[in-house]
Every structure is written in structure tokens, then in C-alpha cells.
Design a protein around this motif. Structure first.
Motif, short mmCIF file in Angstrom:
data_model
loop_
_atom_site.label_atom_id
_atom_site.label_comp_id
_atom_site.label_asym_id
_atom_site.label_seq_id
_atom_site.Cartn_x
_atom_site.Cartn_y
_atom_site.Cartn_z
N SER A 15 38.66 45.94 45.12
CA SER A 15 38.79 45.33 43.80
C SER A 15 37.46 45.28 43.07
CB SER A 15 39.37 43.92 43.91
OG SER A 15 40.69 43.98 44.41
N THR A 16 36.41 44.92 43.77
CA THR A 16 35.09 44.85 43.15
C THR A 16 34.63 46.23 42.69
OG1 THR A 16 34.55 42.95 44.53
CG2 THR A 16 32.71 44.11 43.51
N LEU A 17 34.79 47.22 43.56
CA LEU A 17 34.40 48.58 43.20
C LEU A 17 35.25 49.11 42.05
CD1 LEU A 17 32.71 51.12 43.72
CD2 LEU A 17 34.49 51.84 45.31
N GLN A 31 45.19 46.52 39.26
CA GLN A 31 45.04 46.07 40.64
C GLN A 31 46.45 45.93 41.21
OE1 GLN A 31 42.31 42.93 39.51
NE2 GLN A 31 40.70 44.02 40.60
N LEU A 32 46.72 46.72 42.22
CA LEU A 32 48.07 46.85 42.76
C LEU A 32 48.69 45.52 43.15
CD1 LEU A 32 49.99 49.22 43.22
CD2 LEU A 32 49.35 49.11 45.60
N ASP A 33 47.91 44.62 43.68
CA ASP A 33 48.47 43.33 44.09
C ASP A 33 49.10 42.60 42.90
OD1 ASP A 33 47.87 43.68 46.74
OD2 ASP A 33 46.07 42.43 46.70
N GLU A 42 55.10 35.26 44.80
CA GLU A 42 56.21 35.93 45.48
C GLU A 42 56.21 37.42 45.16
OE1 GLU A 42 59.97 34.06 44.72
OE2 GLU A 42 59.16 32.05 45.01
N LEU A 43 56.84 38.19 46.04
CA LEU A 43 56.94 39.63 45.80
C LEU A 43 57.73 39.91 44.53
CD1 LEU A 43 57.69 41.07 49.36
CD2 LEU A 43 55.66 41.48 47.98
N ALA A 44 57.25 40.87 43.76
CA ALA A 44 57.98 41.30 42.56
C ALA A 44 59.20 42.11 43.01
CB ALA A 44 57.07 42.16 41.69
N PRO A 45 60.27 42.09 42.22
CA PRO A 45 61.41 42.94 42.56
C PRO A 45 60.96 44.41 42.64
CG PRO A 45 61.97 41.43 40.77
CD PRO A 45 60.49 41.31 41.00
N GLN A 46 61.47 45.11 43.63
CA GLN A 46 61.02 46.48 43.88
C GLN A 46 61.23 47.39 42.68
OE1 GLN A 46 61.76 48.07 47.71
NE2 GLN A 46 61.23 50.13 47.13
N MET A 64 43.28 52.50 39.91
CA MET A 64 44.21 51.61 40.61
C MET A 64 43.70 51.39 42.02
SD MET A 64 48.38 51.67 41.02
CE MET A 64 48.53 52.61 39.55
N ASP A 65 43.62 50.11 42.39
CA ASP A 65 43.18 49.82 43.75
C ASP A 65 44.29 49.16 44.54
OD1 ASP A 65 42.91 46.85 44.22
OD2 ASP A 65 41.53 46.97 42.54
N GLY A 66 44.31 49.45 45.83
CA GLY A 66 45.27 48.83 46.71
C GLY A 66 46.13 49.85 47.44
#
Length: 172
Positions: A15-17, A31-33, A42-46, A64-66
Motif C-alpha cells: 500500500s505504501t509503495l 487498493q484492492l482491500d 464485511e466482505l463485499a458481494p462478489q 492496484m495493490d493487493g
């Protein structure tokens, strides 16, 4: 460097990079999260995640990171023109997750989803780190190098390399 995928083990500085890279190159940062998790943690709906992810991949510029779901990860690697794999030693990754946890008691960590518990997320990061050798291994690197044909590939294996990469990106 127009479509950049940054990935690696939990707590590796993705994330920092990514934030420094996006700022230096004037690219939108995702940021993927923040796509995988809703503001309440909570998890987002797929289907919602997949829609957002595809929209980003089809755009002309992004960082995009993650990791996220494996199918989305593979799509991201295929769509990116630049791959940045942060492959720090496990001891450093464990230390960075611990450091993020301690710091997160006072300040929301870089790239952390709104509403998500730093404690729960850190415990999950430790569990994920234990399983990482099954995925982040020499076979992965071999496959990554094949996938990277025609792309820019950076494999960062130490904090020193990570810091130099970030400095070089921001000073170009």
C-alpha cells in the motif's frame, strides 16, 4: 508504466509503495482491500467486487495493490503492463504485520479498509503468512517470469530494495 499491479505477502509495504507510485506517475490508485471489503469491514458481494474490478482493469491507467480472489489476481496480472512483486523474507513480513498492528492501535494503517478491525485483520495476516509458502514460492516466480513476457517485472526481495525502488519511482 500505465497499468501497475503491486502484490506480495501481507505487511510487505504494498500500500505504501503503491501510493508513492500512483502519486509520482499521476495514476489513479485502487487498493484492492477497499474493493474486497465494505466500509463496515464485511466482505463485499462478489458480483459487486467483480464489476468494480473489471471496470478498473478496462481503464487506461491504474495502480492496484493487493491479491483478492485468485481469478481476479490472474486477470490483473494479465491486464497490467508493469508487475511489482514484493517478496520480502518471512521474518520481515511478520515483523511488518506486527508493526502495522501496533501502529494501527493509534492510526489507521495505509490502505486499510474503513471500518475494518486492525486486530482481526492482523490475525488474518498472520494466518495468511503461515500459508504463503504454498503459493508465493519458486514455482510462482517461474510462472510470473513467463507471464511477464512483454511487460516490466520488478521483484523486490529486501527492505533496502523496496526503499530504493520507492525513491527511484518518486524521483523519475
Amino acid at each position: 508504466m500505465q497499468k501497475v499491479a503491486v502484490f506480495g505477502k501481507p505487511g510487505s509495504g504494498k500500500s505504501t509503495l503503491s501510493k508513492a507510485l500512483a502519486k509520482a506517475r499521476d495514476l489513479p490508485l485502487y487498493q484492492l482491500d477497499s474493493l474486497v471489503y465494505q466500509p463496515n469491514g464485511e466482505l463485499a458481494p462478489q458480483d459487486l467486487f467483480e464489476q468494480q474490478h473489471q471496470k478498473i482493469l478496462q481503464s487506461e491507467h491504474w495502480v492496484m495493490d493487493g491479491f483478492g480472489p485468485l481469478s481476479a489476481f490472474n486477470q490483473r496480472l494479465a491486464a497490467a503492463d508493469t508487475l511489482v512483486y514484493i517478496d520480502l523474507p518471512y521474518a520481515i513480513s511478520y515483523w511488518l504485520v506486527t508493526k502495522r498492528l501496533l501502529k494501527g492501535l493509534f492510526v489507521k494503517p495505509e490502505g486499510w479498509p474503513d471500518g475494518s478491525s486492525v486486530l482481526k485483520g492482523s490475525i488474518q495476516s498472520y494466518k495468511t503468512l503461515r500459508m504463503c509458502p504454498r503459493f508465493w514460492n519458486e514455482d510462482f516466480v517461474k510462472n510470473l517470469k513467463q507471464l511477464a513476457a512483454g511487460k516490466s517485472l520488478f521483484i523486490i526481495r529486501s527492505l533496502d530494495e523496496l526503499n530504493h525502488f520507492a525513491e527511484n519511482v518518486t524521483h523519475q
